[in-house]
Write a protein that holds these residues in place. Sequence first.
Motif, short mmCIF file in Angstrom:
data_model
loop_
_atom_site.label_atom_id
_atom_site.label_comp_id
_atom_site.label_asym_id
_atom_site.label_seq_id
_atom_site.Cartn_x
_atom_site.Cartn_y
_atom_site.Cartn_z
N TYR A 29 4.43 2.14 -14.37
CA TYR A 29 5.06 1.79 -13.16
C TYR A 29 4.13 2.17 -12.11
CZ TYR A 29 5.97 6.90 -13.49
OH TYR A 29 5.92 8.20 -13.47
N LEU A 30 4.29 1.21 -11.12
CA LEU A 30 3.64 1.60 -9.68
C LEU A 30 4.30 2.88 -9.04
CD1 LEU A 30 3.40 -2.03 -8.39
CD2 LEU A 30 1.73 -0.75 -9.66
N VAL A 31 3.80 3.41 -7.95
CA VAL A 31 4.26 4.61 -7.49
C VAL A 31 4.72 4.19 -6.12
CG1 VAL A 31 4.12 6.91 -6.99
CG2 VAL A 31 3.02 6.13 -9.04
N PRO A 32 6.05 3.97 -5.73
CA PRO A 32 6.27 3.82 -4.48
C PRO A 32 6.19 5.05 -3.71
CG PRO A 32 7.69 2.76 -5.86
CD PRO A 32 6.89 3.75 -6.63
N VAL A 33 6.24 4.95 -2.14
CA VAL A 33 6.43 6.29 -1.23
C VAL A 33 7.52 7.22 -1.61
CG1 VAL A 33 4.81 5.16 0.26
CG2 VAL A 33 7.25 4.96 0.70
N ASP A 34 8.55 6.53 -2.02
CA ASP A 34 9.88 7.27 -2.33
C ASP A 34 10.05 7.91 -3.65
OD1 ASP A 34 10.27 4.86 -3.01
OD2 ASP A 34 12.19 4.84 -2.35
N MET A 35 8.91 7.68 -4.19
CA MET A 35 8.87 8.29 -5.90
C MET A 35 9.47 9.71 -6.07
SD MET A 35 8.05 7.00 -9.01
CE MET A 35 8.67 7.69 -10.28
N HIS A 36 9.28 10.40 -5.12
CA HIS A 36 9.68 12.03 -5.19
C HIS A 36 11.11 11.77 -5.14
CE1 HIS A 36 9.13 11.43 -1.15
NE2 HIS A 36 10.26 12.11 -0.77
N LEU B 2 -3.77 10.31 -1.69
CA LEU B 2 -4.60 9.33 -1.42
C LEU B 2 -4.67 9.10 0.05
CD1 LEU B 2 -3.35 6.57 -3.97
CD2 LEU B 2 -5.13 8.01 -4.32
N THR B 3 -5.81 8.84 0.51
CA THR B 3 -5.88 8.55 2.24
C THR B 3 -6.56 7.17 2.48
OG1 THR B 3 -8.27 9.70 1.88
CG2 THR B 3 -6.32 11.05 2.33
N GLY B 4 -7.14 6.28 1.36
CA GLY B 4 -7.77 5.06 1.72
C GLY B 4 -6.91 3.88 1.41
N VAL B 5 -5.45 4.07 1.08
CA VAL B 5 -4.66 2.87 0.95
C VAL B 5 -4.52 1.95 2.01
CG1 VAL B 5 -2.35 2.32 0.00
CG2 VAL B 5 -3.62 4.14 -1.11
N GLY C 185 0.94 -1.29 0.00
CA GLY C 185 0.06 0.12 0.04
C GLY C 185 0.89 1.29 0.10
N ALA C 186 0.83 1.89 -1.03
CA ALA C 186 1.65 3.33 -1.36
C ALA C 186 0.62 4.28 -1.13
CB ALA C 186 2.54 3.22 -2.47
N GLN C 187 0.42 5.09 0.06
CA GLN C 187 -0.18 5.92 0.27
C GLN C 187 0.24 7.23 -0.13
OE1 GLN C 187 -3.76 5.86 2.89
NE2 GLN C 187 -2.58 7.21 4.15
N VAL D 299 3.00 -7.33 5.01
CA VAL D 299 2.28 -5.98 4.88
C VAL D 299 3.29 -4.97 4.57
CG1 VAL D 299 0.80 -4.40 5.73
CG2 VAL D 299 0.33 -6.59 5.94
N ARG D 300 3.48 -4.34 3.33
CA ARG D 300 4.11 -3.23 3.06
C ARG D 300 3.64 -2.06 2.92
NH1 ARG D 300 9.88 -5.18 2.69
NH2 ARG D 300 9.23 -7.53 3.00
N VAL D 301 3.65 -1.07 3.74
CA VAL D 301 2.99 0.14 3.99
C VAL D 301 3.94 1.21 4.42
CG1 VAL D 301 0.56 -0.51 3.95
CG2 VAL D 301 1.88 -0.24 6.18
#
Length: 622
Positions: A83-90, A15-18, A9-11, A39-41
């Motif tokens: 691609y998927l967007v991980p939380v460190d995309m930035h 996004l707020t519901g991931v 789950g990459a919130q 679980v990977r959040v």
Amino acid sequence: MTLRAVLIGAQTYGLTGVHADVELMRRVLTDRGFTDLDVRVGERARYAGITEGLARLQHAIRPGDGVVVYYSGHGSLSGGLQYLVPVDMHESSPADFRGYLSEELTAAVRALTAVTPNVTCVLDSCHSGGAVREAAYESGRWALKAVELPRVPADAGLARAALLAGLDDPLVPNVVRLTACEQHGSAYETELRLGSGRQGVFTAALADLLDATAGRPVPWSTLVARARDRIKRQQIFQWPDAGGPAGRLPFCLEEPAAPERLPLLRREGRFRVPGGAVFGLGPEDEVSMVFPDDTRWQEGQETSVPAAVEEMDAGDAVLRVTPAGVLRPGAEELSSAVVPPGSYALAVRVHDRRQVLIDAVGPFADALREELVRSPRLAEAHGPDEAFAVVRVHGGRPEVLDRTGLPLRGPADPAYSDASGLVALLDELARGERTRWLRDPRDSSRLDARPDVLFQARRSTGDGDWHVLKPMGERLYDGDVYRVTVGNRSGTPLYFWVLGVGLSGRTALVTNDQPSGYRVEPHTHRRTAPVRLYWPSDVPEQGPRTETVHLIVGDRRMDLSALASREAHDRSARTADPALDALLQEVWNGLRDQRMDGGEEFHYRVWTVHADALPRTGQAGT
């Protein structure tokens, strides 16, 4: 057997519901017997964390395990990359692209299927440029909330993708692919009750249906069709889909026999089967309209209403409720109501019944005749010229022969054990025979646009060059591959499907990763990945046998998965799964600009190649 899953789950980016999605899926999978849940959040949903989680899963699984890969978050299609967007995309830089590429997902899932065929991939995301997953709320109304992903350097991502995959790579077999939306569309979040936050619309619907069907043999294809109906009722423009072997029951390899469920909708006060002409329906054919109670999944909670095809409206079959249906309790209410979610039609008796010659006597032949009477698509032939198949008893065992006298199955086929099993086999073969002779329509259902179409094949033992396939007379061998290119010269989008009727007589929706159709934008073209011809292990290696490939091009999306054979079949390690595109295109399915409840009649055209298929051992001297 151990049931294992990695839940990512990459919130990010609004996004707020991931996290709620991941927690819900964790609870559902735990209830279904999953004991190894990773679980990977948060920080664990960074690029390195996603990579680590999938690698850990690969090393943990054993043959026979059941595996789920679940992702909730943003996805993107930008600069030639998916691609998927991980939380460190930035944190991406020219030398370090942090998007998790489709090619990486392909490689990870391929590694899983090398160990176990029981793999399910669920993506509650979408990719539509930079705006991917938005919010839907306000009492069932939906609204887009544009989310602009920041521009990140893509050079390293392009270089990484080039090392991982090519257009001609074989596709990943055995993967059930459940997707929240169409390929270029949007997935949504919605407000939970009592103001307790948001939830992914697809995850919420899928989890609720999995809970409601626990202990019942309901396949993925049915669950996702119901989820699609539920989301449509919320007036949300989102089209979930189920690709791959979606006839399986959840989280296992069992694929129960099922009737050919046809789509059913109601428009302008009349019931209709959209695309009924493609499914072989015609005037006065008898069908049963089935209306389930979406709040209960117990046996006996479905209302079945007899109906008949009154007329064909372009490619759609328009139904009328028969007198027997009007008298049935509940039928009058249903005939004036909106079609409940999960409704479908079943063919009861059709005009185009395929005939079987029974060249045998005795109790088995008598039992076979009784079974044929109950079949909607079969009838007994009174002479060899009428029959598409012949049943004989040889050496005390029945066998089924085609028109040329070749056996259609090996002598050990379990379908030969009793009359009902043999009729089930004949019914599957009849479906293939009818589909094999699908024609380009000449009436009002004909598509006005004329796209550019190219069929090509490549020998598995040749120089690797592609040659153009003629409509008739070509020879293909076990291991050869073919592909199809569609160019759209019109000013409106077109949709296409590739449908195969194999040398075994089984039908396969080759584009099963996107059963609702591949979209081709105006003045563009799409080419399928190569599809490998294989010789099934239960078919005697005698030939030639006919291999048919249909290209259907239509003016709207249509779920054509009902055309495929429902039975699970063996594929040896030397064969490739007949699907299209790279894995991400298999799991991020669909089309743009959804129309609610059909909106228009279905218009289509058909292009066909009939080739002679031969086993590789029979190539010499042919």
